[in-house]
Design a protein around this motif. Sequence first.
Motif, PDB file in Angstrom:
ATOM      1  N   GLY A 187      54.564  67.803  85.023  1.00 47.56           N
ATOM      2  CA  GLY A 187      53.487  68.009  85.989  1.00 47.56           C
ATOM      3  C   GLY A 187      53.231  66.773  86.832  1.00 47.56           C
ATOM      4  N   PHE A 188      53.312  65.596  86.215  1.00 42.80           N
ATOM      5  CA  PHE A 188      53.140  64.346  86.959  1.00 42.80           C
ATOM      6  C   PHE A 188      54.271  64.152  87.956  1.00 42.80           C
ATOM      7  CE2 PHE A 188      53.721  59.696  87.267  1.00 42.80           C
ATOM      8  CZ  PHE A 188      52.519  59.388  87.894  1.00 42.80           C
ATOM      9  N   VAL A 189      55.489  64.480  87.573  1.00 42.06           N
ATOM     10  CA  VAL A 189      56.629  64.354  88.487  1.00 42.06           C
ATOM     11  C   VAL A 189      56.489  65.318  89.660  1.00 42.06           C
ATOM     12  CG1 VAL A 189      59.117  64.747  88.672  1.00 42.06           C
ATOM     13  CG2 VAL A 189      58.207  63.442  86.759  1.00 42.06           C
ATOM     14  N   ILE A 190      56.034  66.530  89.397  1.00 37.10           N
ATOM     15  CA  ILE A 190      55.813  67.499  90.480  1.00 37.10           C
ATOM     16  C   ILE A 190      54.738  66.980  91.425  1.00 37.10           C
ATOM     17  CG2 ILE A 190      54.912  69.806  90.971  1.00 37.10           C
ATOM     18  CD1 ILE A 190      56.362  70.752  88.453  1.00 37.10           C
ATOM     19  N   PHE A 191      53.679  66.394  90.888  1.00 39.10           N
ATOM     20  CA  PHE A 191      52.636  65.829  91.742  1.00 39.10           C
ATOM     21  C   PHE A 191      53.187  64.685  92.583  1.00 39.10           C
ATOM     22  CE2 PHE A 191      49.209  62.806  92.550  1.00 39.10           C
ATOM     23  CZ  PHE A 191      48.340  63.627  93.253  1.00 39.10           C
ATOM     24  N   LEU A 192      54.028  63.845  92.003  1.00 38.34           N
ATOM     25  CA  LEU A 192      54.601  62.740  92.775  1.00 38.34           C
ATOM     26  C   LEU A 192      55.500  63.239  93.899  1.00 38.34           C
ATOM     27  CD1 LEU A 192      55.479  59.999  90.140  1.00 38.34           C
ATOM     28  CD2 LEU A 192      53.651  60.011  91.826  1.00 38.34           C
ATOM     29  N   ILE A 193      56.226  64.322  93.676  1.00 39.87           N
ATOM     30  CA  ILE A 193      57.049  64.902  94.740  1.00 39.87           C
ATOM     31  C   ILE A 193      56.161  65.385  95.885  1.00 39.87           C
ATOM     32  CG2 ILE A 193      58.566  66.830  95.323  1.00 39.87           C
ATOM     33  CD1 ILE A 193      59.694  66.577  92.468  1.00 39.87           C
ATOM     34  N   LEU A 194      55.096  66.093  95.556  1.00 37.62           N
ATOM     35  CA  LEU A 194      54.178  66.573  96.587  1.00 37.62           C
ATOM     36  C   LEU A 194      53.500  65.417  97.312  1.00 37.62           C
ATOM     37  CD1 LEU A 194      52.522  69.550  94.733  1.00 37.62           C
ATOM     38  CD2 LEU A 194      53.918  69.689  96.780  1.00 37.62           C
ATOM     39  N   TRP A 195      53.075  64.406  96.575  1.00 39.98           N
ATOM     40  CA  TRP A 195      52.381  63.279  97.182  1.00 39.98           C
ATOM     41  C   TRP A 195      53.337  62.447  98.046  1.00 39.98           C
ATOM     42  CZ3 TRP A 195      47.427  63.060  97.623  1.00 39.98           C
ATOM     43  CH2 TRP A 195      46.822  61.893  98.043  1.00 39.98           C
ATOM     44  N   GLY A 196      54.582  62.305  97.612  1.00 36.75           N
ATOM     45  CA  GLY A 196      55.560  61.595  98.429  1.00 36.75           C
ATOM     46  C   GLY A 196      55.860  62.335  99.721  1.00 36.75           C
ATOM     47  N   GLY A 197      55.944  63.663  99.640  1.00 34.36           N
ATOM     48  CA  GLY A 197      56.111  64.460 100.851  1.00 34.36           C
ATOM     49  C   GLY A 197      54.929  64.304 101.779  1.00 34.36           C
ATOM     50  N   ARG A 198      53.748  64.180 101.218  1.00 33.94           N
ATOM     51  CA  ARG A 198      52.553  63.963 102.030  1.00 33.94           C
ATOM     52  C   ARG A 198      52.623  62.617 102.738  1.00 33.94           C
ATOM     53  NH1 ARG A 198      47.937  61.101 101.655  1.00 33.94           N
ATOM     54  NH2 ARG A 198      46.049  62.017 102.533  1.00 33.94           N
ATOM     55  N   LYS A 199      53.017  61.580 102.017  1.00 36.28           N
ATOM     56  CA  LYS A 199      53.088  60.248 102.618  1.00 36.28           C
ATOM     57  C   LYS A 199      54.112  60.197 103.753  1.00 36.28           C
ATOM     58  CE  LYS A 199      50.749  57.207 100.927  1.00 36.28           C
ATOM     59  NZ  LYS A 199      49.444  56.836 101.458  1.00 36.28           N
ATOM     60  N   ILE A 200      55.235  60.888 103.584  1.00 32.98           N
ATOM     61  CA  ILE A 200      56.236  60.911 104.649  1.00 32.98           C
ATOM     62  C   ILE A 200      55.738  61.736 105.833  1.00 32.98           C
ATOM     63  CG2 ILE A 200      58.549  61.712 105.242  1.00 32.98           C
ATOM     64  CD1 ILE A 200      59.370  60.981 102.378  1.00 32.98           C
ATOM     65  N   ALA A 201      55.090  62.851 105.561  1.00 33.17           N
ATOM     66  CA  ALA A 201      54.594  63.712 106.644  1.00 33.17           C
ATOM     67  C   ALA A 201      53.477  63.038 107.431  1.00 33.17           C
ATOM     68  CB  ALA A 201      54.118  65.041 106.071  1.00 33.17           C
ATOM     69  N   LEU A 202      52.714  62.151 106.799  1.00 30.15           N
ATOM     70  CA  LEU A 202      51.654  61.455 107.513  1.00 30.15           C
ATOM     71  C   LEU A 202      52.189  60.538 108.601  1.00 30.15           C
ATOM     72  CD1 LEU A 202      49.081  60.555 104.731  1.00 30.15           C
ATOM     73  CD2 LEU A 202      48.736  62.045 106.689  1.00 30.15           C
ATOM     74  N   PHE A 203      53.454  60.154 108.521  1.00 30.91           N
ATOM     75  CA  PHE A 203      54.044  59.339 109.578  1.00 30.91           C
ATOM     76  C   PHE A 203      54.141  60.116 110.889  1.00 30.91           C
ATOM     77  CE2 PHE A 203      55.969  56.686 106.184  1.00 30.91           C
ATOM     78  CZ  PHE A 203      55.506  55.474 106.636  1.00 30.91           C
ATOM     79  N   PHE A 204      54.290  61.432 110.804  1.00 34.64           N
ATOM     80  CA  PHE A 204      54.602  62.223 111.982  1.00 34.64           C
ATOM     81  C   PHE A 204      53.523  63.228 112.369  1.00 34.64           C
ATOM     82  CE2 PHE A 204      58.550  61.142 109.790  1.00 34.64           C
ATOM     83  CZ  PHE A 204      59.122  60.331 110.767  1.00 34.64           C
ATOM     84  N   LEU A 205      52.637  63.578 111.459  1.00 38.06           N
ATOM     85  CA  LEU A 205      51.630  64.605 111.728  1.00 38.06           C
ATOM     86  C   LEU A 205      50.236  64.055 111.462  1.00 38.06           C
ATOM     87  CD1 LEU A 205      53.401  67.533 109.873  1.00 38.06           C
ATOM     88  CD2 LEU A 205      53.336  67.150 112.335  1.00 38.06           C
ATOM     89  N   GLU A 206      49.252  64.632 112.131  1.00 35.94           N
ATOM     90  CA  GLU A 206      47.876  64.207 111.928  1.00 35.94           C
ATOM     91  C   GLU A 206      47.011  65.297 111.295  1.00 35.94           C
ATOM     92  OE1 GLU A 206      46.255  62.743 115.525  1.00 35.94           O
ATOM     93  OE2 GLU A 206      47.734  61.155 115.706  1.00 35.94           O
TER      94      GLU A 206
END
Length: 127
Positions: A90-109
């Motif tokens: 569950g922690f690994v799944i959360f890290l995948i989602l959170w990492g995707g969020r951090k990358i998406a924040l570079f391009f989307l608001e």
Amino acid sequence: MRFFMNYFRARKFVYFRKNMSWKEVWPYIIVVFLVIAPWFFRSGYLFFTDMSWGPNMALDWSNGLIFLRLPIKLLSYIFPMDFLQKAFIGFVIFLILWGGRKIALFFLENKWQVFVVSLFFFFNPFV
């Protein structure tokens, strides 16, 4: 490269925001719970992974995974090992989602667009 640096300076992107609220975290926690809920409410281990977790998990001091296995072995004296395995996944799944969020924040608001893109990072079959 210079284009990207000027782009991020113009947006004044902040890597770690101090005023982030729990309202931004809850959708990710709900997705993690929906994915792992069927596993948590059943007893036993998950055998779809390559992890060799069990009540008699050996500690190999010459292996590079000792820094991961030692805390897990110590926690296994408090919690059942099958619960620790499910919590770790569950922690690994959360890290995948959170990492995707951090990358998406570079391009989307927009926060909902960021959430959908981070879901794509999690459910992407090509990784």
